[in-house]
Design a protein around this motif. Structure first.
Motif, PDB file in Angstrom:
ATOM      1  N   ARG A 114     138.361 -13.021  -0.962  1.00 45.07           N
ATOM      2  CA  ARG A 114     136.920 -12.517  -1.376  1.00 45.07           C
ATOM      3  C   ARG A 114     137.437 -10.931  -1.268  1.00 45.07           C
ATOM      4  O   ARG A 114     137.117  -9.578  -1.197  1.00 45.07           O
ATOM      5  CB  ARG A 114     135.732 -12.851  -0.748  1.00 45.07           C
ATOM      6  CG  ARG A 114     135.172 -13.932  -1.501  1.00 45.07           C
ATOM      7  CD  ARG A 114     135.223 -13.176  -2.935  1.00 45.07           C
ATOM      8  NE  ARG A 114     133.709 -13.760  -3.551  1.00 45.07           N
ATOM      9  CZ  ARG A 114     134.058 -15.294  -4.558  1.00 45.07           C
ATOM     10  NH1 ARG A 114     135.924 -14.993  -4.638  1.00 45.07           N
ATOM     11  NH2 ARG A 114     133.153 -15.872  -4.909  1.00 45.07           N
ATOM     12  N   SER A 115     138.497 -11.310   0.358  1.00 49.68           N
ATOM     13  CA  SER A 115     138.228  -9.705   1.789  1.00 49.68           C
ATOM     14  C   SER A 115     139.747  -9.331   1.146  1.00 49.68           C
ATOM     15  O   SER A 115     140.196  -8.496   1.654  1.00 49.68           O
ATOM     16  CB  SER A 115     138.303 -10.328   2.897  1.00 49.68           C
ATOM     17  OG  SER A 115     139.697 -11.563   3.643  1.00 49.68           O
ATOM     18  N   LEU A 116     140.824  -9.745  -0.216  1.00 45.90           N
ATOM     19  CA  LEU A 116     141.753  -9.351   0.100  1.00 45.90           C
ATOM     20  C   LEU A 116     141.168  -7.933  -1.459  1.00 45.90           C
ATOM     21  O   LEU A 116     140.330  -8.223  -2.024  1.00 45.90           O
ATOM     22  CB  LEU A 116     142.855 -10.527  -0.610  1.00 45.90           C
ATOM     23  CG  LEU A 116     143.086 -12.149  -0.016  1.00 45.90           C
ATOM     24  CD1 LEU A 116     143.885 -12.253  -0.879  1.00 45.90           C
ATOM     25  CD2 LEU A 116     143.999 -10.846   1.422  1.00 45.90           C
ATOM     26  N   PRO A 117     142.356  -7.058  -1.429  1.00 44.93           N
ATOM     27  CA  PRO A 117     142.027  -5.630  -1.996  1.00 44.93           C
ATOM     28  C   PRO A 117     142.344  -6.755  -3.019  1.00 44.93           C
ATOM     29  O   PRO A 117     143.994  -7.372  -2.944  1.00 44.93           O
ATOM     30  CB  PRO A 117     143.326  -4.491  -1.100  1.00 44.93           C
ATOM     31  CG  PRO A 117     143.784  -5.592  -0.307  1.00 44.93           C
ATOM     32  CD  PRO A 117     143.544  -6.395   0.285  1.00 44.93           C
ATOM     33  N   ALA A 118     142.214  -6.011  -4.288  1.00 40.81           N
ATOM     34  CA  ALA A 118     142.742  -6.249  -5.580  1.00 40.81           C
ATOM     35  C   ALA A 118     144.366  -5.564  -6.020  1.00 40.81           C
ATOM     36  O   ALA A 118     143.995  -4.774  -5.655  1.00 40.81           O
ATOM     37  CB  ALA A 118     141.643  -6.122  -6.627  1.00 40.81           C
ATOM     38  N   THR A 119     144.882  -6.742  -6.287  1.00 42.18           N
ATOM     39  CA  THR A 119     146.774  -6.088  -6.409  1.00 42.18           C
ATOM     40  C   THR A 119     146.422  -4.825  -7.423  1.00 42.18           C
ATOM     41  O   THR A 119     146.230  -5.826  -8.892  1.00 42.18           O
ATOM     42  CB  THR A 119     148.178  -7.140  -6.704  1.00 42.18           C
ATOM     43  OG1 THR A 119     147.288  -7.559  -5.779  1.00 42.18           O
ATOM     44  CG2 THR A 119     149.352  -6.719  -6.847  1.00 42.18           C
ATOM     45  N   PRO A 120     147.362  -3.720  -7.700  1.00 45.84           N
ATOM     46  CA  PRO A 120     146.700  -2.985  -8.711  1.00 45.84           C
ATOM     47  C   PRO A 120     147.926  -4.108 -10.509  1.00 45.84           C
ATOM     48  O   PRO A 120     148.901  -3.753  -9.328  1.00 45.84           O
ATOM     49  CB  PRO A 120     147.167  -1.374  -8.478  1.00 45.84           C
ATOM     50  CG  PRO A 120     147.246  -1.676  -6.773  1.00 45.84           C
ATOM     51  CD  PRO A 120     147.821  -3.241  -6.948  1.00 45.84           C
ATOM     52  N   GLY A 121     147.132  -3.803 -11.220  1.00 49.83           N
ATOM     53  CA  GLY A 121     148.019  -4.403 -12.233  1.00 49.83           C
ATOM     54  C   GLY A 121     148.229  -5.207 -12.079  1.00 49.83           C
ATOM     55  O   GLY A 121     149.163  -5.637 -12.697  1.00 49.83           O
ATOM     56  N   SER A 122     148.013  -6.199 -11.442  1.00 50.40           N
ATOM     57  CA  SER A 122     148.340  -7.888 -11.605  1.00 50.40           C
ATOM     58  C   SER A 122     147.322  -8.095 -12.513  1.00 50.40           C
ATOM     59  O   SER A 122     146.685  -8.024 -12.672  1.00 50.40           O
ATOM     60  CB  SER A 122     147.581  -8.705 -10.050  1.00 50.40           C
ATOM     61  OG  SER A 122     147.233  -9.525  -9.507  1.00 50.40           O
ATOM     62  N   LYS A 123     148.146  -9.030 -12.659  1.00 53.39           N
ATOM     63  CA  LYS A 123     147.317  -9.731 -14.080  1.00 53.39           C
ATOM     64  C   LYS A 123     146.681 -11.496 -13.407  1.00 53.39           C
ATOM     65  O   LYS A 123     146.856 -11.935 -14.575  1.00 53.39           O
ATOM     66  CB  LYS A 123     148.474  -9.914 -14.763  1.00 53.39           C
ATOM     67  CG  LYS A 123     148.766  -8.733 -16.123  1.00 53.39           C
ATOM     68  CD  LYS A 123     148.508  -8.810 -17.275  1.00 53.39           C
ATOM     69  CE  LYS A 123     148.513  -7.295 -18.575  1.00 53.39           C
ATOM     70  NZ  LYS A 123     149.595  -6.280 -17.837  1.00 53.39           N
ATOM     71  N   ALA A 124     147.397 -11.446 -12.319  1.00 53.41           N
ATOM     72  CA  ALA A 124     147.368 -12.887 -12.226  1.00 53.41           C
ATOM     73  C   ALA A 124     145.530 -13.514 -12.375  1.00 53.41           C
ATOM     74  O   ALA A 124     144.631 -12.741 -12.162  1.00 53.41           O
ATOM     75  CB  ALA A 124     147.341 -13.065 -10.481  1.00 53.41           C
ATOM     76  N   ARG A 125     145.626 -14.257 -12.813  1.00 54.32           N
ATOM     77  CA  ARG A 125     144.058 -15.297 -13.262  1.00 54.32           C
ATOM     78  C   ARG A 125     144.268 -16.639 -13.033  1.00 54.32           C
ATOM     79  O   ARG A 125     144.718 -17.258 -12.127  1.00 54.32           O
ATOM     80  CB  ARG A 125     143.661 -15.169 -15.405  1.00 54.32           C
ATOM     81  CG  ARG A 125     143.372 -13.135 -14.970  1.00 54.32           C
ATOM     82  CD  ARG A 125     142.737 -13.450 -15.868  1.00 54.32           C
ATOM     83  NE  ARG A 125     143.053 -14.609 -17.431  1.00 54.32           N
ATOM     84  CZ  ARG A 125     142.922 -15.272 -17.886  1.00 54.32           C
ATOM     85  NH1 ARG A 125     141.354 -16.078 -17.163  1.00 54.32           N
ATOM     86  NH2 ARG A 125     143.191 -15.923 -19.342  1.00 54.32           N
TER      87      ARG A 125
END
Ligand code: AMP
Length: 431
Positions: A67-78
């Protein structure tokens, strides 16, 4: 030892307090610290020992960290952070309940179950959305992986619960396919009664430098579960013993095991006719009905549940005071799982085995497996006419030595021959 000392997140400590748990159980105290440190684990801990929380609390810690990790821009990880594989639907449901209970203060926690025997629609919707924890039985998860609906590329932690059982059920190839779809850098926790043979080989394949934790081995005495063995002369005698036990006042709720689905239905029907609030539970029933039966047991509408081994796995109802083996299990390990359905959450329980002479081979195997003799018992007025087929253990009471009081007035006298409990047109099941 306290939960705070385990360095758990405050949201988890609060949930544990809300559940009324004051201190970690043995397996929790041993498994949680290395799990939080990121170690792979091989854990053997008997059912009822609090093992679910021992992996679910570290799993929820991963979710909180993500929850505290910044979202990786462009990441498609789902896909989920945590995947728990279980052998049965019931166990999956139980684990899902633990996830929501212990994760109740984790903001926006998303838990989904993917199990066989239920429609695909809701599962597909859950898999499409964002997901933290996925709990699945291997077969159905493989379906969703095959169709590209389930994605495991985002996984931080994989838990294999009751791994020995999954392998017994033939899930080895499914487990391999599933793990191939997960990142190699994941953390893996494997729970199994044994790590001998093929389970050990699978552990070698899947785990990296694992730590072995063995809290209370399957062969250790169940301090909180008293075991008794009644020898029955024949099927009718066995029925009479069961009827007597079920009329005892100290039976809060009883789980009666049969060897086959057919026996479960037959016996539930017979007990229903006698006026018991009873239902059967087995793998041949649709999932909706199985859930309703379990709900009836939890809400205490049912006092007696007649079940087969597969269906009973994962049942966690603390008010089950008696486990009665009416039909013996096919495998000696299942005896341990069966009796572990009572004596839960710190309560005491009674596990009664009703055996006919032809069951003596399995009784031998169970006793060898648990390295304990099951103490012999008789009921006054219902003593077996034939002598016990096994030698008495040293120090055990003499034959007929342990008696549990007179039969209640009005109880049906036992007729060794003659009366059969099967209704006309409802034949006694094939043995
Ligand atoms: P399990 O071995 O995971 O099936 O858990 C057995 C039972 O113990 C469940 O009813 C849990 O809710 C309960 N339990 C788990 N952890 C604790 C704890 N630390 N203190 C008391 N009860 C617990």
């Amino acid at each position: 030892m306290t939960f705070e000392a385990l360095n758990l997140h405050e949201a988890l400590v609060r949930a544990l307090q809300a559940a009324g748990y004051t201190e970690p159980t043995g397996v929790q105290a041993e498994a949680i610290p290395p799990a939080l440190a990121g170690k792979d684990l091989m854990v053997s801990s008997r059912t009822g020992s609090g093992k679910t929380a021992s992996f679910m609390l570290p799993a929820l810690t991963k979710v909180l960290a993500s929850r505290s990790l910044p979202a990786t821009p462009g990441s498609k990880a789902r896909g989920p952070r945590v995947l728990v594989l279980t052998p049965t639907r019931e166990l999956a449901m139980q684990v899902a309940k633990a996830a929501s209970d212990y994760g109740r203060f984790v903001p926006g926690l998303r838990v989904a179950t993917v199990v066989g025997g239920v429609p695909y629609g809701a599962q597909l919707a859950a898999l499409r959305g964002p997901l933290d924890i996925l709990i699945a039985t291997p077969g159905r998860l493989i379906d969703h992986l095959g169709s590209g609906k389930a994605m495991l590329g985002n996984l931080d932690m994989l838990v294999l619960d009751e791994a020995d059982r999954m392998l017994d059920m033939g899930f080895i190839d499914d487990i391999r396919l599933i793990t191939e779809a997960t990142p190699a850098a994941r953390q893996t926790m494997m729970y199994s009664a044994t790590f001998a043979g093929h389970v050990g080989r699978l552990a070698q394949e899947l785990l990296r430098d694992p730590q072995r934790i063995e809290v209370s081995s399957q062969t250790e005495a169940h301090g909180d579960i008293e075991q008794r063995l009644h020898w029955a002369d024949d099927f009718e005698h066995k029925n009479a013993l069961l009827d007597h036990i079920l009329t005892e006042k100290n039976v809060d709720q009883a789980l009666v095991f049969t060897s086959t689905q057919r026996d479960a239905d037959w016996l539930a029907d017979r007990l229903h006719e006698m006026g018991h609030s009873v239902a059967s539970l087995h793998g041949g029933m649709p999932q909706g009905r199985r859930n309703r039966v379990l709900q009836g047991l939890r809400s205490k509408q049912l006092r007696v549940l007649v079940a087969t081994d597969v269906a009973a796995r994962g049942i966690d109802v603390p008010t089950i005071s008696h486990v009665i083996n009416f039909g013996l299990p096919m495998k000696e390990e299942d005896y341990v799982h069966r009796i572990g359905r009572t004596g839960r959450a710190g309560r005491t329980g009674l596990a009664v085995t009703l055996a006919e002479r032809r069951d003596s081979g399995m009784i031998h195997r169970i006793q060898r497996y648990t390295t304990q003799r099951i103490p012999l018992a008789t009921i006054e007025g219902l003593e077996p006419k034939r002598s016990a087929p096994l030698p008495m253990p040293a120090g055990a009471p003499p034959r007929g030595g342990k008696s549990f009081g007179p039969r209640p007035a009005g109880g049906k006298p036992f007729k060794p021959a003659g009366k059969t409990f099967a209704k006309p047109g409802f034949p006694r099941p094939a043995r």
